[in-house]
Design an enzyme around this catalytic site. Structure first.
Site, PDB file in Angstrom:
ATOM      1  N   SER A 121       0.824  -1.211   0.000  1.00 45.12           N
ATOM      2  CA  SER A 121       0.000   0.000   0.000  1.00 45.12           C
ATOM      3  C   SER A 121       0.855   1.257   0.000  1.00 45.12           C
ATOM      4  CB  SER A 121      -0.861   0.037   1.273  1.00 45.12           C
ATOM      5  OG  SER A 121      -1.673  -1.086   1.362  1.00 45.12           O
ATOM      6  N   HIS A 142      -0.728  -2.430  -7.135  1.00 49.49           N
ATOM      7  CA  HIS A 142      -1.536  -2.167  -5.945  1.00 49.49           C
ATOM      8  C   HIS A 142      -3.031  -2.245  -6.247  1.00 49.49           C
ATOM      9  CE1 HIS A 142      -2.804   0.920  -2.674  1.00 49.49           C
ATOM     10  NE2 HIS A 142      -2.901  -0.321  -2.221  1.00 49.49           N
ATOM     11  N   GLU A 154      -2.902   0.465  -9.108  1.00 47.93           N
ATOM     12  CA  GLU A 154      -1.752   1.359  -9.306  1.00 47.93           C
ATOM     13  C   GLU A 154      -0.558   0.498  -9.723  1.00 47.93           C
ATOM     14  OE1 GLU A 154      -2.176   5.142  -6.273  1.00 47.93           O
ATOM     15  OE2 GLU A 154      -1.666   3.225  -5.354  1.00 47.93           O
ATOM     16  N   ASN A 192      -3.103   6.189  -1.475  1.00 44.49           N
ATOM     17  CA  ASN A 192      -2.908   6.148  -0.020  1.00 44.49           C
ATOM     18  C   ASN A 192      -2.333   7.438   0.541  1.00 44.49           C
ATOM     19  OD1 ASN A 192      -4.004   3.963   1.371  1.00 44.49           O
ATOM     20  ND2 ASN A 192      -2.644   2.596   0.235  1.00 44.49           N
TER      21      ASN A 192
HETATM   22  N1  LIG Z   1      -6.260  -4.724   3.418  1.00 36.09           N
HETATM   23  C1  LIG Z   1      -6.387  -3.815   2.454  1.00 36.09           C
HETATM   24  O1  LIG Z   1      -7.415  -3.128   2.340  1.00 36.09           O
HETATM   25  C2  LIG Z   1      -5.277  -3.611   1.462  1.00 36.09           C
HETATM   26  C3  LIG Z   1      -5.554  -2.922   0.266  1.00 36.09           C
HETATM   27  C4  LIG Z   1      -4.539  -2.781  -0.692  1.00 36.09           C
HETATM   28  C5  LIG Z   1      -3.276  -3.275  -0.419  1.00 36.09           C
HETATM   29  N2  LIG Z   1      -3.036  -3.926   0.765  1.00 36.09           N
HETATM   30  C6  LIG Z   1      -1.686  -4.457   0.983  1.00 36.09           C
HETATM   31  O2  LIG Z   1      -1.707  -5.848   0.712  1.00 36.09           O
HETATM   32  C7  LIG Z   1      -0.759  -6.513   1.571  1.00 36.09           C
HETATM   33  C8  LIG Z   1      -1.482  -7.589   2.343  1.00 36.09           C
HETATM   34  O3  LIG Z   1      -2.512  -7.002   3.132  1.00 36.09           O
HETATM   35  P1  LIG Z   1      -3.729  -7.877   3.696  1.00 36.09           P
HETATM   36  O4  LIG Z   1      -4.726  -6.906   4.218  1.00 36.09           O
HETATM   37  O5  LIG Z   1      -4.134  -8.897   2.702  1.00 36.09           O
HETATM   38  O6  LIG Z   1      -3.007  -8.595   4.938  1.00 36.09           O
HETATM   39  P2  LIG Z   1      -3.525  -9.845   5.776  1.00 36.09           P
HETATM   40  O7  LIG Z   1      -2.927  -9.702   7.121  1.00 36.09           O
HETATM   41  O8  LIG Z   1      -4.999 -10.009   5.660  1.00 36.09           O
HETATM   42  O9  LIG Z   1      -2.857 -11.101   5.012  1.00 36.09           O
HETATM   43  C9  LIG Z   1      -1.472 -11.285   4.923  1.00 36.09           C
HETATM   44  C10 LIG Z   1      -1.192 -12.774   4.831  1.00 36.09           C
HETATM   45  O10 LIG Z   1       0.198 -12.979   4.588  1.00 36.09           O
HETATM   46  C11 LIG Z   1       0.567 -14.191   5.220  1.00 36.09           C
HETATM   47  N3  LIG Z   1       2.002 -14.244   5.381  1.00 36.09           N
HETATM   48  C12 LIG Z   1       2.795 -13.601   6.278  1.00 36.09           C
HETATM   49  N4  LIG Z   1       4.082 -13.906   6.064  1.00 36.09           N
HETATM   50  C13 LIG Z   1       4.118 -14.754   5.008  1.00 36.09           C
HETATM   51  C14 LIG Z   1       5.158 -15.406   4.306  1.00 36.09           C
HETATM   52  N5  LIG Z   1       6.437 -15.241   4.646  1.00 36.09           N
HETATM   53  N6  LIG Z   1       4.830 -16.217   3.273  1.00 36.09           N
HETATM   54  C15 LIG Z   1       3.537 -16.390   2.906  1.00 36.09           C
HETATM   55  N7  LIG Z   1       2.501 -15.786   3.535  1.00 36.09           N
HETATM   56  C16 LIG Z   1       2.797 -14.984   4.568  1.00 36.09           C
HETATM   57  C17 LIG Z   1      -0.193 -14.173   6.534  1.00 36.09           C
HETATM   58  O11 LIG Z   1      -0.344 -15.467   7.080  1.00 36.09           O
HETATM   59  C18 LIG Z   1      -1.531 -13.558   6.111  1.00 36.09           C
HETATM   60  O12 LIG Z   1      -2.487 -14.550   5.808  1.00 36.09           O
HETATM   61  C19 LIG Z   1      -0.129  -5.423   2.439  1.00 36.09           C
HETATM   62  O13 LIG Z   1       1.052  -4.986   1.858  1.00 36.09           O
HETATM   63  C20 LIG Z   1      -1.176  -4.324   2.409  1.00 36.09           C
HETATM   64  O14 LIG Z   1      -0.629  -3.056   2.658  1.00 36.09           O
HETATM   65  C21 LIG Z   1      -4.019  -4.113   1.697  1.00 36.09           C
END
Ligand SMILES: NC(=O)c1ccc[n+]([C@@H]2O[C@H](COP(=O)([O-])OP(=O)(O)OC[C@H]3O[C@@H](n4cnc5c(N)ncnc54)[C@H](O)[C@@H]3O)[C@@H](O)[C@H]2O)c1
Length: 287
Positions: A121, A142, A154, A192
């Site tokens: 993000s 993104h 993005e 963001n």
């Molecule tokens: N949540 C949102 O609204 C959103 C929107 C756009 C972008 N993002 C970005 O997307 C990314 C993920 O966010 P999210 O909300 O899905 O997080 P989340 O916490 O829901 O999921 C992350 C997952 O990654 C897994 N994980 C951790 N370490 C790992 C590894 N070494 N190998 C494999 N899996 C691993 C965890 O077990 C978890 O299930 C972040 O960078 C976040 O900034 C999030």
């Protein structure tokens, strides 16, 4: 539907990874969905099944298509299995050390022409790619939450991303039915950076006891025309992810006060109240 199919690795099967896997499979791509947590992989499969079943009920796809789409998604827990991927999309938590670690693993495991994308993000793509072999193939990609619904992607160009790979990622987003925008690497990119004050000011208003969570959300939706209020959105995004994003933007802007993170969010993260995914955040949810 894509004109050619790719093998796409998705790392992290949480809020974003599960949705990204669905978007890729719906468009005919072979998906390897990786998570270190088996329970998350099980939850992701249940989500894919439920979403595709709803598509069948609504008459959008046939039962055969649902089976076909589900069969395109392999759930895995070993990163080495990503070796044959054409494209990998990383969606692990918003932490630089974690992402650097993943990309250094990918740089070793994947072909040098594989496109390595981060769904970060806010974290600098240039920094994620820094010091790794073939940084020209590392870009930001993104998606927005929920990934199957939100059209925008993005495409973030790091300092060393090549033009060829930027174009490849752009085309891939279009093939997924998304609307890509090209963005140069900078803190929070575009969306963001703009969104930070929306959350931060709402949190300051709450902290100053000027209005409660429900009232702020109601005002922004009813009078402001926003689809979701700032607190509903934080619960959907994940308060840990939202807080980490603000921290990263604040740090990368050399601690400019306008981006200062909120103590309210910090305490909620410390308490494990992360929003919908933990069943409680600014609102309560059924677990
Ligand atoms: N949540 C949102 O609204 C959103 C929107 C756009 C972008 N993002 C970005 O997307 C990314 C993920 O966010 P999210 O909300 O899905 O997080 P989340 O916490 O829901 O999921 C992350 C997952 O990654 C897994 N994980 C951790 N370490 C790992 C590894 N070494 N190998 C494999 N899996 C691993 C965890 O077990 C978890 O299930 C972040 O960078 C976040 O900034 C999030």
């Amino acid at each position: 539907m894509a004109t050619h199919t790719e093998t796409v690795g998705v790392i992290g099967a949480g809020t974003m990874g599960a949705g990204i896997a669905l978007v890729c499979a719906r468009n005919g791509h072979q998906v390897k969905l990786l998570d270190t947590n088996q329970a998350v992989l099980d939850k992701a499969l249940a989500y894919l099944q439920a979403t595709l079943s709803r598509d069948v009920e609504k008459g959008k796809i046939t039962e055969e298509k649902k089976t076909e789409t589900l069969a395109l998604v392999d759930r895995i827990s070993d990163m080495e299995l990503l070796a044959d991927c054409d494209i990998v999309i990383e969606a692990v938590p918003e932490r630089l050390d974690l992402k650097k670690n993943i990309f250094s693993g990918l740089a070793r495991i994947c072909r040098s022409d594989a496109l390595l994308l981060s769904n970060t993000s806010s974290i600098s793509i240039t920094e994620i790619a820094g010091g790794l072999p073939h940084p020209e193939r590392i870009l930001g990609f993104h998606f927005f939450n929920p990934a199957p619904v939100m059209p925008l992607v993005e495409v973030i160009r790091g300092t060393k991303s090549s033009e060829e790979n930027v174009q490849r990622a752009y085309r891939f987003a279009e093939e997924l039915g998304k609307v890509p925008v090209l963005v140069t690497d900078s803190p929070g990119f575009i969306v963001n950076r703009i969104a930070r004050p929306y959350y931060n000011e709402a949190l300051r208003i709450l902290g100053d006891n000027l209005a409660d969570v429900e009232k702020i959300d109601r005002i922004m939706k009813k009078a402001g025309g926003f689809k979701m209020g700032p607190f509903e959105l934080q619960d959907m995004i994940g308060i840990d992810i939202n807080f980490a994003t603000t921290q990263s933007v604040y740090t990368d802007f050399f601690h400019e006060g306008r981006f200062k993170p909120s103590r309210i969010q910090q305490r909620m993260v410390q308490a494990g109240s992360l929003g919908r995914k933990t069943g409680e955040g600014f609102y309560d949810y059924d677990k």
